[in-house]
Design a protein around this motif. Sequence first.
Motif, PDB file in Angstrom:
ATOM      1  N   ARG A   7      27.944  -6.035  32.175  1.00 18.65           N
ATOM      2  CA  ARG A   7      27.036  -7.179  32.182  1.00 18.65           C
ATOM      3  C   ARG A   7      25.597  -6.650  32.160  1.00 18.65           C
ATOM      4  O   ARG A   7      25.309  -5.607  32.740  1.00 18.65           O
ATOM      5  CB  ARG A   7      27.266  -8.048  33.412  1.00 18.65           C
ATOM      6  CG  ARG A   7      26.501  -9.362  33.409  1.00 18.65           C
ATOM      7  CD  ARG A   7      26.893 -10.223  34.588  1.00 18.65           C
ATOM      8  NE  ARG A   7      28.313 -10.577  34.559  1.00 18.65           N
ATOM      9  CZ  ARG A   7      28.906 -11.308  35.499  1.00 18.65           C
ATOM     10  NH1 ARG A   7      28.205 -11.774  36.520  1.00 18.65           N
ATOM     11  NH2 ARG A   7      30.202 -11.574  35.424  1.00 18.65           N
ATOM     12  N   SER A  58      25.030 -10.487  40.726  1.00 19.92           N
ATOM     13  CA  SER A  58      24.109 -11.463  40.143  1.00 19.92           C
ATOM     14  C   SER A  58      23.485 -12.348  41.216  1.00 19.92           C
ATOM     15  O   SER A  58      22.275 -12.589  41.225  1.00 19.92           O
ATOM     16  CB  SER A  58      24.852 -12.329  39.112  1.00 19.92           C
ATOM     17  OG  SER A  58      25.372 -11.542  38.062  1.00 19.92           O
ATOM     18  N   TYR A  71      21.679  -7.299  33.185  1.00 21.49           N
ATOM     19  CA  TYR A  71      20.861  -8.021  34.155  1.00 21.49           C
ATOM     20  C   TYR A  71      19.385  -7.897  33.766  1.00 21.49           C
ATOM     21  O   TYR A  71      18.939  -6.808  33.374  1.00 21.49           O
ATOM     22  CB  TYR A  71      21.066  -7.458  35.563  1.00 21.49           C
ATOM     23  CG  TYR A  71      22.472  -7.657  36.080  1.00 21.49           C
ATOM     24  CD1 TYR A  71      22.813  -8.804  36.784  1.00 21.49           C
ATOM     25  CD2 TYR A  71      23.454  -6.694  35.866  1.00 21.49           C
ATOM     26  CE1 TYR A  71      24.098  -8.992  37.260  1.00 21.49           C
ATOM     27  CE2 TYR A  71      24.744  -6.868  36.331  1.00 21.49           C
ATOM     28  CZ  TYR A  71      25.060  -8.025  37.029  1.00 21.49           C
ATOM     29  OH  TYR A  71      26.333  -8.205  37.484  1.00 21.49           O
ATOM     30  N   ASN A  72      18.667  -8.996  33.895  1.00 24.96           N
ATOM     31  CA  ASN A  72      17.233  -9.003  33.579  1.00 24.96           C
ATOM     32  C   ASN A  72      16.434  -8.506  34.781  1.00 24.96           C
ATOM     33  O   ASN A  72      15.582  -9.212  35.343  1.00 24.96           O
ATOM     34  CB  ASN A  72      16.792 -10.415  33.169  1.00 24.96           C
ATOM     35  CG  ASN A  72      17.420 -10.850  31.868  1.00 24.96           C
ATOM     36  OD1 ASN A  72      17.631 -10.033  30.973  1.00 24.96           O
ATOM     37  ND2 ASN A  72      17.740 -12.131  31.758  1.00 24.96           N
ATOM     38  N   HIS A  73      16.721  -7.293  35.181  1.00 26.37           N
ATOM     39  CA  HIS A  73      16.057  -6.643  36.301  1.00 26.37           C
ATOM     40  C   HIS A  73      15.871  -5.173  35.962  1.00 26.37           C
ATOM     41  O   HIS A  73      16.709  -4.578  35.269  1.00 26.37           O
ATOM     42  CB  HIS A  73      16.870  -6.783  37.587  1.00 26.37           C
ATOM     43  CG  HIS A  73      16.976  -8.188  38.086  1.00 26.37           C
ATOM     44  ND1 HIS A  73      16.136  -8.726  39.030  1.00 26.37           N
ATOM     45  CD2 HIS A  73      17.848  -9.191  37.750  1.00 26.37           C
ATOM     46  CE1 HIS A  73      16.474  -9.971  39.275  1.00 26.37           C
ATOM     47  NE2 HIS A  73      17.518 -10.287  38.503  1.00 26.37           N
ATOM     48  N   VAL A  92      18.231  -2.874  40.430  1.00 26.67           N
ATOM     49  CA  VAL A  92      19.686  -2.978  40.373  1.00 26.67           C
ATOM     50  C   VAL A  92      20.327  -1.895  41.230  1.00 26.67           C
ATOM     51  O   VAL A  92      21.305  -2.136  41.947  1.00 26.67           O
ATOM     52  CB  VAL A  92      20.172  -2.885  38.914  1.00 26.67           C
ATOM     53  CG1 VAL A  92      21.691  -2.877  38.856  1.00 26.67           C
ATOM     54  CG2 VAL A  92      19.621  -4.054  38.103  1.00 26.67           C
ATOM     55  N   LEU A 108      30.646  -8.251  39.800  1.00 28.10           N
ATOM     56  CA  LEU A 108      29.480  -8.540  38.963  1.00 28.10           C
ATOM     57  C   LEU A 108      28.857  -9.885  39.328  1.00 28.10           C
ATOM     58  O   LEU A 108      27.635 -10.042  39.296  1.00 28.10           O
ATOM     59  CB  LEU A 108      29.877  -8.512  37.488  1.00 28.10           C
ATOM     60  CG  LEU A 108      30.274  -7.137  36.927  1.00 28.10           C
ATOM     61  CD1 LEU A 108      30.725  -7.261  35.482  1.00 28.10           C
ATOM     62  CD2 LEU A 108      29.111  -6.156  37.040  1.00 28.10           C
ATOM     63  N   GLN A 135      15.508  -4.710  31.681  1.00 26.22           N
ATOM     64  CA  GLN A 135      16.920  -5.040  31.538  1.00 26.22           C
ATOM     65  C   GLN A 135      17.767  -3.813  31.857  1.00 26.22           C
ATOM     66  O   GLN A 135      17.414  -2.689  31.488  1.00 26.22           O
ATOM     67  CB  GLN A 135      17.253  -5.534  30.127  1.00 26.22           C
ATOM     68  CG  GLN A 135      16.770  -6.957  29.839  1.00 26.22           C
ATOM     69  CD  GLN A 135      17.289  -7.464  28.510  1.00 26.22           C
ATOM     70  OE1 GLN A 135      17.554  -6.679  27.604  1.00 26.22           O
ATOM     71  NE2 GLN A 135      17.422  -8.767  28.386  1.00 26.22           N
ATOM     72  N   LEU A 190      20.915 -10.340  43.305  1.00 28.92           N
ATOM     73  CA  LEU A 190      19.665 -10.074  42.601  1.00 28.92           C
ATOM     74  C   LEU A 190      18.809 -11.331  42.502  1.00 28.92           C
ATOM     75  O   LEU A 190      17.579 -11.274  42.621  1.00 28.92           O
ATOM     76  CB  LEU A 190      19.955  -9.511  41.210  1.00 28.92           C
ATOM     77  CG  LEU A 190      20.496  -8.074  41.163  1.00 28.92           C
ATOM     78  CD1 LEU A 190      20.933  -7.713  39.758  1.00 28.92           C
ATOM     79  CD2 LEU A 190      19.434  -7.096  41.659  1.00 28.92           C
ATOM     80  N   GLU A 191      19.440 -12.473  42.290  1.00 23.45           N
ATOM     81  CA  GLU A 191      18.668 -13.708  42.178  1.00 23.45           C
ATOM     82  C   GLU A 191      18.058 -14.101  43.521  1.00 23.45           C
ATOM     83  O   GLU A 191      16.936 -14.591  43.590  1.00 23.45           O
ATOM     84  CB  GLU A 191      19.555 -14.848  41.649  1.00 23.45           C
ATOM     85  CG  GLU A 191      19.962 -14.674  40.195  1.00 23.45           C
ATOM     86  CD  GLU A 191      18.765 -14.539  39.273  1.00 23.45           C
ATOM     87  OE1 GLU A 191      17.765 -15.252  39.493  1.00 23.45           O
ATOM     88  OE2 GLU A 191      18.813 -13.700  38.352  1.00 23.45           O
TER      89      GLU A 191
END
Length: 458
Positions: free
Chosen positions: A56, A156, A58-60, A65, A152, A115, A159-160
């Motif tokens: 996956r 998510s 992730y926009n981090h 991460v 996963l 990302q 992280l959010e």
Amino acid sequence: MTMPVRPATIPAPRISRLPHPSRRLCFVLAACAVAFSALLACPHPAFAQDAKPAERVYNHPQIEVQKALDSLHAYDTERLPVLDGFVNANASTLDHFENPHYQFRIDVEAQNPSQTLIVVSAKITAWFGGEDPSKSQYVVIPSNGRLESDFLDRLSIYLEKARPAPSEAPNAASAPLAASAPPAAAARGESSSSPPSAQPPDSESAASGDSPAPASPAPASSSDPAAIASEISSVRAQRAAVEEHQRKLQQQISELQSVSQNQKFLPDIAVVRSAQTPVFSGADETSQILFRADPDDEFEIIGAQTRFVHVKLEKGDGWIRISQLRAPNQVDDADESTGDFNAANEEIKPFEGEWTSLKGKPTLFVFAQPARKLPAGTLGKKQLEFAMHMFTEGYREAAHTQQLVDGVVVVFLGDKGGVAAATLPDIRRWHDGVLPEKQFLEKCSFDPPESFRDSVRH
């Protein structure tokens, strides 16, 4: 006189012979046949093909991460309550597995500054007990992908929740840094942590001074020392709370043990003295073992015979050997076999003795010595009871850890001395009530037998 001239002999050219195509094909087919035969001979169950690793994006940033993975303890080995629903195996095969654990293998790859790609696969291991106890061991079971997908999802959510809200204003320490940062750097920081609809202020509005702060300030970078220090403080506070909770639980356990040790028992109550004491369905050692009682368990006495006591259970009744019960009105002063010896040292190494059941196999060695002066007439009995207690403890330790051992050996260092040994499959069958204690003792090794002879149970 003219001599005859011999013609020169020209050697015939050597022709290297290549293997015939049919011979090569036969060789390949033979190798395949051998490999297939080895596969059929394998004692372990056949599984379906491993699931592909889950991945996956992730926009981090990668550092955020990685910090989230460490906070979630993603690399730790965890116990799996059940195998059903998490592995590629049928129900009949799962009945032979015990003590399942899993561990993630995680690859972290930065796609760009904002990302990160995560690729995760789960390695699931469990104790396989087949029909042949000598072939029982830990095996790897293919995952069906559920563990990876759930992890996963948890990552998510974490992280959010860890991402600062766009409306949060920077603190006083970070405000001068944000004001002096170049527009390009500020835009990069805002684009990686702000919603797509938020736009950085243009240069005219910033110069006019209408707004004292940006409309959508960039949050503190993951490399900001202040943010890192705050997170470390939070983790330390959580750890301190957990340690305090554990300390209180341990204090409660100690208080309960103290009350139990100071308790006096009534004449019509049977009190178990030894660990793993079998409760039989009849007054005979060959009868069915209903369950195994722990030290200080109490049962109401219904009647008694020469060697057995008839006790009342929650559902029905049972029989316990008199030799494994405390005397009536006796105060528990911790004078049991497990308190007569100290386990001075433990180590795992190959068994170098002559007993063929464990020779050359990895074995848990327990070195025991008397904790006090013991009467010579009961020393052998206490050594056997302590050895059987350590057999049970060694089996539990092997079942709850990743250490692979085939047996347990107890070495006594006192005046009487002696070595008691048992294989792990036999201990498991005895512990589960499948193997009667008399047959279990016959399968064990006692060297010399005289060190345990005075405790032979008839």
